[in-house]
Write a protein that holds these residues in place. Structure first.
Motif, PDB file in Angstrom:
ATOM      1  N   PRO A  94      15.132 -27.588  -0.848  1.00  0.00           N
ATOM      2  CA  PRO A  94      16.318 -28.004  -1.604  1.00  0.00           C
ATOM      3  C   PRO A  94      17.104 -26.806  -2.136  1.00  0.00           C
ATOM      4  N   ASP A  95      18.424 -26.955  -2.169  1.00  0.00           N
ATOM      5  CA  ASP A  95      19.312 -25.863  -2.575  1.00  0.00           C
ATOM      6  C   ASP A  95      19.618 -25.958  -4.066  1.00  0.00           C
ATOM      7  N   ASN A  96      18.702 -25.445  -4.879  1.00  0.00           N
ATOM      8  CA  ASN A  96      18.858 -25.520  -6.326  1.00  0.00           C
ATOM      9  C   ASN A  96      19.968 -24.611  -6.845  1.00  0.00           C
ATOM     10  N   ALA A 147      14.419 -29.131  -7.556  1.00  0.00           N
ATOM     11  CA  ALA A 147      13.457 -29.743  -6.640  1.00  0.00           C
ATOM     12  C   ALA A 147      12.813 -28.634  -5.824  1.00  0.00           C
ATOM     13  N   VAL A 148      11.492 -28.572  -5.850  1.00  0.00           N
ATOM     14  CA  VAL A 148      10.781 -27.555  -5.073  1.00  0.00           C
ATOM     15  C   VAL A 148       9.564 -28.189  -4.406  1.00  0.00           C
ATOM     16  N   ASN A 149       9.080 -27.531  -3.384  1.00  0.00           N
ATOM     17  CA  ASN A 149       7.921 -27.999  -2.634  1.00  0.00           C
ATOM     18  C   ASN A 149       6.732 -27.100  -2.952  1.00  0.00           C
ATOM     19  N   PRO A 150       5.722 -27.606  -3.654  1.00  0.00           N
ATOM     20  CA  PRO A 150       4.596 -26.751  -4.042  1.00  0.00           C
ATOM     21  C   PRO A 150       3.828 -26.167  -2.872  1.00  0.00           C
ATOM     22  N   ALA A 151       3.962 -26.771  -1.688  1.00  0.00           N
ATOM     23  CA  ALA A 151       3.283 -26.222  -0.515  1.00  0.00           C
ATOM     24  C   ALA A 151       3.811 -24.833  -0.155  1.00  0.00           C
ATOM     25  N   ARG A 176      11.688 -31.705 -10.153  1.00  0.00           N
ATOM     26  CA  ARG A 176      11.488 -32.878  -9.306  1.00  0.00           C
ATOM     27  C   ARG A 176      10.458 -32.543  -8.224  1.00  0.00           C
ATOM     28  N   LEU A 177       9.418 -33.383  -8.124  1.00  0.00           N
ATOM     29  CA  LEU A 177       8.410 -33.253  -7.080  1.00  0.00           C
ATOM     30  C   LEU A 177       8.524 -34.459  -6.153  1.00  0.00           C
TER      31      LEU A 177
END
Length: 259
Positions: free
Chosen positions: A54-56, A74-78, A99-100
């Motif tokens: 996502p482009d925060n 919004a970020v991806n913990p992976a 946001r997850l």
């Protein structure tokens, strides 16, 4: 965290998005605010489109000129350290939540890989919104996360139709438990209801058989759904003035430290 209704209720949407395009046409902050004005929404939490990354930064730049749009990263913990860096940078840019998206990004919401992001949320006193009631984020998994981080406010987006059917339908108890049951003894766990959920009044009342109204927050999922429809569904439930004020925005204002 128990909040009371104020004399001047605020309508505050917990979940909207800012895609670059919607239905093949450019979409921007003016378009989102048009939907807000149509429904007399005072503030919206806005998130970037949920993509692989996502482009925060673009979101932060787009909403900088208005205080009616509250940014949520919004970020991806992976992504590991990259995700940590992105969240910290997003907070520096003025975004005020996390946001997850475990169902979208394919990770388990209660996995240890989420912990570094939750630790930032704890340190920065920002709320976390997550998908729930789905694969990778069942009610018990969301509860596990809430138990590990009891001082972080978590909003469980229950999706289009939360698992809360009337007893009269004769449907069996879901094997993973209902999200409202998991929220009952976890004061940091709130349920976010968006358009198709609020449109079905029995869902609201079924959930309120288990938890109090100050644990519910209203959202629209705009632009995919229309805020005025979400609000109309809440009002059709005839909850009473104080309860409605909590549901439509006062509780969320407290979660985001805007009261």
């Amino acid at each position: 965290m128990k909040l009371s209704a104020s004399e001047c209720p605020v309508i505050f949407d917990f979940q909207t998005f800012l895609p670059a395009q919607f239905h093949g046409s450019p979409f921007g902050t003016d378009d989102l605010l048009y939907l807000a004005d149509e429904a007399s929404v005072d503030r919206m939490v806005v998130m970037p489109a949920i993509t692989s990354r996502p482009d925060n930064a673009s979101l932060a730049a787009s909403i900088r000129s208005t205080d009616r749009l509250v940014g949520c990263a919004a970020v991806n913990p992976a992504s590991g350290k990259t995700a940590v860096d992105e969240l910290e940078e997003s907070i520096q840019l003025g975004l005020r939540g996390l946001r997850l998206s475990p169902a979208t990004h394919q990770f388990e919401i209660d996995d240890a890989t989420v912990d570094p992001l939750m630790e930032i949320a704890l340190r920065q006193n920002i709320p976390v919104t997550t998908e729930s009631c789905s694969q990778h984020c069942s009610p018990i998994q969301v509860a596990n996360l809430a138990d590990r981080f009891p001082d972080v406010n978590i909003i469980a987006d229950v999706g289009f139709r939360p698992v809360a059917p009337p007893v009269s339908l004769g449907q069996p108890e879901p094997p993973a438990g209902r999200i409202a049951d998991q929220a009952l003894d976890r004061p940091n766990l709130f349920l976010g209801l968006t358009a198709l959920a609020t449109a079905e009044t029995y869902l609201i009342k079924r959930i309120l058989d288990t938890i109090s109204v100050d644990r519910l927050v209203f959202g629209s999922n705009a632009p995919t759904s229309i805020p005025c429809f979400s609000i109309g569904g809440v009002r059709q439930a005839n909850l009473g003035e104080e309860a409605e004020a909590l549901f439509l925005g006062n509780t969320l204002s407290g979660i985001y430290n805007l009261i």
